[in-house]
Scaffold this active site. Structure first.
Site, PDB file in Angstrom:
ATOM      1  N   HIS A  97      58.254  19.685 144.237  1.00  0.00           N
ATOM      2  CA  HIS A  97      58.064  18.339 144.778  1.00  0.00           C
ATOM      3  C   HIS A  97      59.303  17.805 145.486  1.00  0.00           C
ATOM      4  O   HIS A  97      59.243  16.735 146.099  1.00  0.00           O
ATOM      5  CB  HIS A  97      57.660  17.366 143.661  1.00  0.00           C
ATOM      6  CG  HIS A  97      58.793  17.027 142.755  1.00  0.00           C
ATOM      7  ND1 HIS A  97      59.299  17.921 141.832  1.00  0.00           N
ATOM      8  CD2 HIS A  97      59.534  15.907 142.661  1.00  0.00           C
ATOM      9  CE1 HIS A  97      60.311  17.364 141.207  1.00  0.00           C
ATOM     10  NE2 HIS A  97      60.470  16.130 141.680  1.00  0.00           N
TER      11      HIS A  97
ATOM     12  N   HIS B 191      62.063  14.326 149.038  1.00  0.00           N
ATOM     13  CA  HIS B 191      61.203  14.113 147.879  1.00  0.00           C
ATOM     14  C   HIS B 191      59.792  13.852 148.384  1.00  0.00           C
ATOM     15  O   HIS B 191      59.561  12.917 149.143  1.00  0.00           O
ATOM     16  CB  HIS B 191      61.709  12.917 147.070  1.00  0.00           C
ATOM     17  CG  HIS B 191      61.190  12.876 145.677  1.00  0.00           C
ATOM     18  ND1 HIS B 191      59.941  12.387 145.366  1.00  0.00           N
ATOM     19  CD2 HIS B 191      61.743  13.281 144.505  1.00  0.00           C
ATOM     20  CE1 HIS B 191      59.752  12.481 144.061  1.00  0.00           C
ATOM     21  NE2 HIS B 191      60.834  13.029 143.514  1.00  0.00           N
TER      22      HIS B 191
END
Length: 191
Positions: free
Chosen positions: A95, A110
């Site tokens: 992620h 992110h």
């Protein structure tokens, strides 16, 4: 008889036991996008609607404690390198990843908010830690529908984590951005 040539033993037309377990549906890495990277800049890792740091859907990033940040509500599913440099960090959950540009700018990418809880489901990485990448090179693919179905924002957050090493770090205004467009300007202290 083997009918899927991707799974057949070379030249025999027969499938081996190991070939049955190979991943065959992995997508090809998207082509690198050609861009002109200006010095002391970070470019958009994807296209979409820009989000100012204060408006990011995560209070930690919105506060600026991680460094100067810019968000993008993506329209696509591929994340491209926003700088030319080295992949410094990856996560098992795919992620997020870290980069350090060739000129010392540390960038955290992110994907979404709270997406660590997806444990990598819906994420595919094209790079590994220590790999050198060029701005515009495909880094990751993510399934926006899975992120949203889990109830999470899919905002891509780009952070200059060593913002305090520079005289000033400025982001552009929030508006539609295209992948490769400058979103962050770095001003270095005079020597």
């Amino acid at each position: 008889m083997c009918t899927d040539q991707r799974l057949c033993m070379k030249g025999t037309g027969k499938m081996s036991l190991l070939d049955k377990f190979r991943k065959t549906n992995a997508a090809e890495k998207p082509e690198t996008i050609a861009l002109q990277l200006a010095p002391n800049t970070v470019v958009a890792p994807c296209s979409g609607k820009g989000v100012l740091m204060a408006d990011l859907p995560d209070p930690v990033f919105a506060s600026g404690v991680m460094g100067a940040s810019y968000g993008i509500e993506p329209v696509g599913d591929v994340l491209y390198a926003p700088v030319t440099g080295t992949v410094t960090a990856t996560t098992p959950t795919l992620h997020a990843l870290g980069l350090e540009s060739d000129d010392g700018v540390e960038v955290l990418l992110h994907i979404g908010v709270d997406t660590v809880t997806l444990r990598g489901d819906g994420f595919e990485s094209f790079v590994s830690q220590g790999q050198h990448v060029i701005a515009g090179e495909a880094l990751m693919r993510f399934d926006r529908n899975k992120v949203k179905a889990a109830g999470f924002a899919d905002t891509i957050i780009t952070v200059v984590t060593n913002s305090y090493d520079f005289a000033q770090v400025d982001t552009i205004e929030a508006h539609d951005v295209e992948v490769g467009q400058t979103i962050i300007h770095i001003t270095r202290a005079e020597a």
